[in-house]
Design a protein around this motif. Sequence first.
Motif, PDB file in Angstrom:
ATOM      1  N   ASP A 167       0.737  -1.266  -0.087  1.00  0.00           N
ATOM      2  CA  ASP A 167       0.006  -0.044  -0.149  1.00  0.00           C
ATOM      3  C   ASP A 167       0.711   1.483   0.162  1.00  0.00           C
ATOM      4  O   ASP A 167       0.463   2.227  -0.372  1.00  0.00           O
ATOM      5  N   LEU A 169       2.901   2.346  -1.950  1.00  0.00           N
ATOM      6  CA  LEU A 169       3.175   2.715  -3.283  1.00  0.00           C
ATOM      7  C   LEU A 169       1.961   3.625  -3.621  1.00  0.00           C
ATOM      8  O   LEU A 169       2.149   4.713  -4.268  1.00  0.00           O
ATOM      9  N   VAL A 170       0.909   3.558  -3.023  1.00  0.00           N
ATOM     10  CA  VAL A 170      -0.286   4.097  -3.346  1.00  0.00           C
ATOM     11  C   VAL A 170       0.175   5.676  -2.835  1.00  0.00           C
ATOM     12  O   VAL A 170      -0.195   6.718  -3.708  1.00  0.00           O
ATOM     13  N   GLN A 173       2.748   7.301  -4.986  1.00  0.00           N
ATOM     14  CA  GLN A 173       2.572   7.317  -6.512  1.00  0.00           C
ATOM     15  C   GLN A 173       1.269   8.067  -6.934  1.00  0.00           C
ATOM     16  O   GLN A 173       0.540   7.891  -7.888  1.00  0.00           O
ATOM     17  N   LYS A 179      -3.690   6.551 -13.974  1.00  0.00           N
ATOM     18  CA  LYS A 179      -3.351   5.382 -14.918  1.00  0.00           C
ATOM     19  C   LYS A 179      -3.885   4.027 -14.135  1.00  0.00           C
ATOM     20  O   LYS A 179      -3.853   3.013 -14.672  1.00  0.00           O
ATOM     21  N   LEU A 180      -4.427   4.104 -12.867  1.00  0.00           N
ATOM     22  CA  LEU A 180      -5.250   3.085 -12.222  1.00  0.00           C
ATOM     23  C   LEU A 180      -6.524   2.944 -12.824  1.00  0.00           C
ATOM     24  O   LEU A 180      -7.426   3.907 -12.643  1.00  0.00           O
ATOM     25  N   ASP A 181      -6.823   1.945 -13.480  1.00  0.00           N
ATOM     26  CA  ASP A 181      -8.104   1.374 -13.909  1.00  0.00           C
ATOM     27  C   ASP A 181      -8.919   1.383 -12.709  1.00  0.00           C
ATOM     28  O   ASP A 181      -8.844   0.642 -11.807  1.00  0.00           O
ATOM     29  N   GLU A 184     -10.233  -2.165 -11.918  1.00  0.00           N
ATOM     30  CA  GLU A 184      -9.749  -3.190 -11.020  1.00  0.00           C
ATOM     31  C   GLU A 184      -9.264  -2.918  -9.770  1.00  0.00           C
ATOM     32  O   GLU A 184      -9.485  -3.853  -8.675  1.00  0.00           O
ATOM     33  N   PHE A 185      -9.192  -1.754  -9.453  1.00  0.00           N
ATOM     34  CA  PHE A 185      -8.879  -1.223  -7.926  1.00  0.00           C
ATOM     35  C   PHE A 185      -9.798  -0.246  -7.644  1.00  0.00           C
ATOM     36  O   PHE A 185      -9.608   0.977  -7.165  1.00  0.00           O
ATOM     37  N   PRO A 186     -11.223  -0.500  -7.592  1.00  0.00           N
ATOM     38  CA  PRO A 186     -12.229   0.596  -7.350  1.00  0.00           C
ATOM     39  C   PRO A 186     -12.194   1.120  -5.792  1.00  0.00           C
ATOM     40  O   PRO A 186     -12.120   2.388  -5.606  1.00  0.00           O
ATOM     41  N   HIS A 187     -11.720   0.370  -4.702  1.00  0.00           N
ATOM     42  CA  HIS A 187     -11.589   0.957  -3.552  1.00  0.00           C
ATOM     43  C   HIS A 187     -10.472   1.560  -3.224  1.00  0.00           C
ATOM     44  O   HIS A 187     -10.486   2.691  -2.748  1.00  0.00           O
ATOM     45  N   VAL A 188      -9.231   1.354  -4.082  1.00  0.00           N
ATOM     46  CA  VAL A 188      -8.144   1.950  -3.714  1.00  0.00           C
ATOM     47  C   VAL A 188      -8.279   3.388  -4.397  1.00  0.00           C
ATOM     48  O   VAL A 188      -7.838   4.201  -3.814  1.00  0.00           O
ATOM     49  N   LEU A 191     -10.445   5.738  -2.211  1.00  0.00           N
ATOM     50  CA  LEU A 191      -9.868   6.051  -1.330  1.00  0.00           C
ATOM     51  C   LEU A 191      -8.594   6.680  -1.214  1.00  0.00           C
ATOM     52  O   LEU A 191      -7.786   6.858  -0.309  1.00  0.00           O
TER      53      LEU A 191
END
Lengths: 226, 226
Positions: A167, A169-170, A173, A179-181, A184-188, A191
Motif C-alpha cells: 500500500d 506505493l499508493v 505514486q 493510470k489506475l483503472d 480493477e482497483f475501485p476501493h483503492v 480512497l
Amino acid sequence: MNGDVTSDTPAPRPVLTRARIVQAAVGLIEREGADALSMRRVAAELGVAVMSLYNHVPNKGALLEGVAEHVIAGLELEDDPSEPWQTRARALVRAFRKVAHDYPRCMTIVLTHKIDTQLGLRPAERALALADAAGFDGPTSVRIMRALMAYALGAQLRETGVVKTLDNLVETQAESWAKLDAAEFPHVVALSEELASHDPETDFEFGLDLLITALDALPRGRSQSR
Amino acid sequence: MNGDVTSDTPAPRPVLTRARIVQAAVGLIEREGADALSMRRVAAELGVAVMSLYNHVPNKGALLEGVAEHVIAGLELEDDPSEPWQTRARALVRAFRKVAHDYPRCMTIVLTHKIDTQLGLRPAERALALADAAGFDGPTSVRIMRALMAYALGAQLRETGVVKTLDNLVETQAESWAKLDAAEFPHVVALSEELASHDPETDFEFGLDLLITALDALPRGRSQSR
DNA sequence: ACCTGAACACCGTTCAAGT
DNA sequence: ACCTGAACACCGTTCAAGT
C-alpha cells in the motif's frame, strides 16, 4: 597515583574496539544507507587499516549482527509493574516504534539478522511478564507475546518504508492515479485521498488498540491478581 | 500452416527475457540464499554472458525488485465476496503466510524492496473491499488494511525466521538455558518449554483471531449490508 | 535490437610480516 | 595481542566492438 589519565600526548587516537567499530558502522548506515556499508569504508572512517577490524570482528556478518544488537539495545524498556498490564503492553510495543524512528536505515539489518545476546530476550521477558500479570496461562502468554511482536515488527516495516511494498506505493505514486483503472482497483481509487494522507501515529495506535482490546476480552485461565 | 512450432532444431536455447532472468534469480536465492545472488551467477545459470542481462534489466537493484514482484505475484488472492468479511480477511492474511512458505529465502528481499507494479495493489484493494463490506467508513477501512498488513508481514517475519531476533533465539538456543540467569529473565526461563515448542500455525491463527475479533467488536460507521 | 569480452573500481577475506 | 600491506577471488557496471 595520578588517576587513570596516564599521559597527556595530544588526543591519542582511541583504541580500536568492537563497540567503536559497530558504532562507526551504525553511523555510516544512517548517513549513507545500508548499501554503503563496507569493511573498507568503516576502516577508513576510523582511520585504520581494513584488516585491523578483523582483530575485533570475525567477519562482515558478525559486524551486521553487532549493528542489530546495538539498535535493539536502544529499546527503552523502563516498566512500572504497578501499572495496568494494558498500559505496559502499549509501552512495550511503542518502544519498537521509537527505536525504528531513531535508526530508520538500520532497520533492514535488524530485521534480517539474529541477535544472540541476552539483550534480545528483554522484550520477550517483558511481554511474558505482563501477560502473566494479566492472568493468562503460560501457553497463552507465549502466543500473546508473539502476536505483540508480530505487530510491533510489521507496523514498523510498513511505516519506516522498509517495506515500500504494497500500500505504500499508493501514497508515493499519488500522481499516477489516472493510470489506475478504477475497474480493477475501485476501493483503492475511491480512497486515494485517505491513502495518501499520512498519520502514521494514529495508524499505529489503531492497530495496537485492536490487539489490546481483543486481549482484554479474552477469557483468563487464572485470577487477574498480580 | 504448421502451427507455432516453426523449427525442429534440437532445443534452441530459449530467448533471454526479463521474466527468465527473474526466475533464475528466484531459483538461485531459494537454493543458495540471498547472499549467493550475483549478476554473474545468474548469467552463468542461464548460460549467457553477464552483460547480456543488462539488455533486460537496468541493474541489480531492478533485478531484486523483479524478484519481490515475482513473489508477490504468487499471492493466491481468490475471493468470494458472498462470504462473510471475517472469512475473507482471514483468507487474505493467510495468503501472505502461504507465499512466505513458498519462497522463504526470498522474503528478506520482498520485505526490503518496493513493488511498483499494480500487482502490489491487489492486497490493498482486497483489504479495503472487505472492510467496506463490513460496513466501515473510508478512513477506518484504510487503517484496518494497514493493521492487517502489519500483522501479515510481522507474523511472517517472525515465523520464517527472517527475524531471528528476539524470541526466536529462545527456541534455537534451548540448550543454553543454564546460562540464563532466572533472576533477570524469570518468565522466559519459566516458560522455556512453551517457548521451545513449535506450533507456528496455531500461533499465527491466534494473533489473526485477536485482530478479527477486535474488528468485529468495532462500531460501524455505516450499515453492514454489502 | 541484442549479445559479448575486456577493463575499471570496488568488494571480503587469507596470508605473511611486522610491533 | 594487535596492527598492517600485498594478494586473491569475487563483485557491479561502463565501454567499445561485434551481429
